[in-house]
Design a protein around this motif. Sequence first.
Motif, PDB file in Angstrom:
ATOM      1  N   VAL A  58       0.862  -1.179   0.000  1.00 41.96           N
ATOM      2  CA  VAL A  58       0.000   0.000   0.000  1.00 41.96           C
ATOM      3  C   VAL A  58       0.900   1.232   0.000  1.00 41.96           C
ATOM      4  CG1 VAL A  58      -1.735   1.289   1.300  1.00 41.96           C
ATOM      5  CG2 VAL A  58      -1.848  -1.214   1.194  1.00 41.96           C
ATOM      6  N   LEU A  59       0.610   2.183  -0.883  1.00 39.22           N
ATOM      7  CA  LEU A  59       1.429   3.384  -0.992  1.00 39.22           C
ATOM      8  C   LEU A  59       0.669   4.575  -0.414  1.00 39.22           C
ATOM      9  CD1 LEU A  59       4.039   4.702  -1.989  1.00 39.22           C
ATOM     10  CD2 LEU A  59       2.898   5.096  -4.200  1.00 39.22           C
ATOM     11  N   LEU A  60       1.259   5.211   0.586  1.00 41.24           N
ATOM     12  CA  LEU A  60       0.671   6.364   1.255  1.00 41.24           C
ATOM     13  C   LEU A  60       1.577   7.575   1.056  1.00 41.24           C
ATOM     14  CD1 LEU A  60      -0.332   4.718   4.667  1.00 41.24           C
ATOM     15  CD2 LEU A  60      -1.734   4.946   2.611  1.00 41.24           C
ATOM     16  N   ALA A  61       0.971   8.748   0.995  1.00 37.03           N
ATOM     17  CA  ALA A  61       1.713   9.995   0.840  1.00 37.03           C
ATOM     18  C   ALA A  61       1.392  10.929   1.993  1.00 37.03           C
ATOM     19  CB  ALA A  61       1.380  10.679  -0.485  1.00 37.03           C
ATOM     20  N   VAL A  62       2.427  11.511   2.583  1.00 32.80           N
ATOM     21  CA  VAL A  62       2.283  12.510   3.637  1.00 32.80           C
ATOM     22  C   VAL A  62       2.646  13.866   3.050  1.00 32.80           C
ATOM     23  CG1 VAL A  62       3.127  13.318   5.862  1.00 32.80           C
ATOM     24  CG2 VAL A  62       2.755  10.886   5.489  1.00 32.80           C
TER      25      VAL A  62
END
Length: 337
Positions: A58-62
């Motif tokens: 899963v790719l998350l961006a902050v």
Amino acid sequence: MTSDSARGRRSPRRGRAIAITLIAALVLGYVVVVALYALNERAANIEGCTDEPPSDAVLLAVTPESVNAAGDRIVANLTVLSFGPIGSADTSLLSEPLTILVSDTDGPRSFTIAQDEIPSPQSLSFITDGYIERWPFDSHSVDIAIVSLQGDGGDMTAIPTLLCGSAHVPGWTFASEEIAGTDKIVVDGEPVTQIRLTAIRSGATVAFGIVILGLMAVLPILGLTVAIIAYRGIRKVEATLMSWMAAMLFATIPLRTFLPGSPPIGSWVDYLVVLWVVAGLVLGLVIYVIAWLRWGARGDRGAPDGSIAVVATGAAVAASGPDSRDGAASADGGAAG
């Protein structure tokens, strides 16, 4: 005569050299501040996200939105870019709900994405560790651990998760590094690897603050120079200059509040710069008052009965209000007699 003329020729040259040096320093400072501001536009990022999301995580961006240095908080948006192996092949959405845990946030530390739901960005307030009193060299960091879980109840499976992001917050630059996990979040008996997010003030902000502090330091130098020269009797004492020196004293507070980032009262700049600027201006004002008492033109002294002594050509006439006319008339009568 020759020595005096040579000294007179050197004086204008020295003045021109000082003026050229000051102008060159001002131009150099301007160029440095502008260059740092332009460099900040390129350096203010954490880490670029790949164009092709990974298929096994899963790719998350902050995305940091603001930094509250006084409150030790970084407000950021957390966005799901890709569900990776748990996304539907047809819609790329979830076939089962997904729960995401986030550490060191001020507020809810988990949120759930429902089946077939298009996830919206989650606003998170991360608790940072920093000291704003060290402005403008303060830094604020937070260790972020994120876990994606899928399943029901106690039978939940951890999904591999990757974190990336970018940032554009005026006055700040960001850096990130991977660090070892702690016991805060443990999956399958192993601490989850953390990402340390650090916010520091941009070079342009630091340069801006240093320039303002430098300008503040010039004020007492000017005031003391005028006061000492007047006290030594080199220049004429003018009482109106005391209002100019007082105006510089009251200008210190607006300059202090104009510092970018609004450092709180009690920061190191107050102890090392602002306090001594105020002290120097007050000392200059005191010296100038002493010089005024020493070299200032004396006023006309009052007579014992409160009248004002007016010196006329060849005689002294006492002017004491309404009775002065009677006194003058009697004096004329006596002279006539």
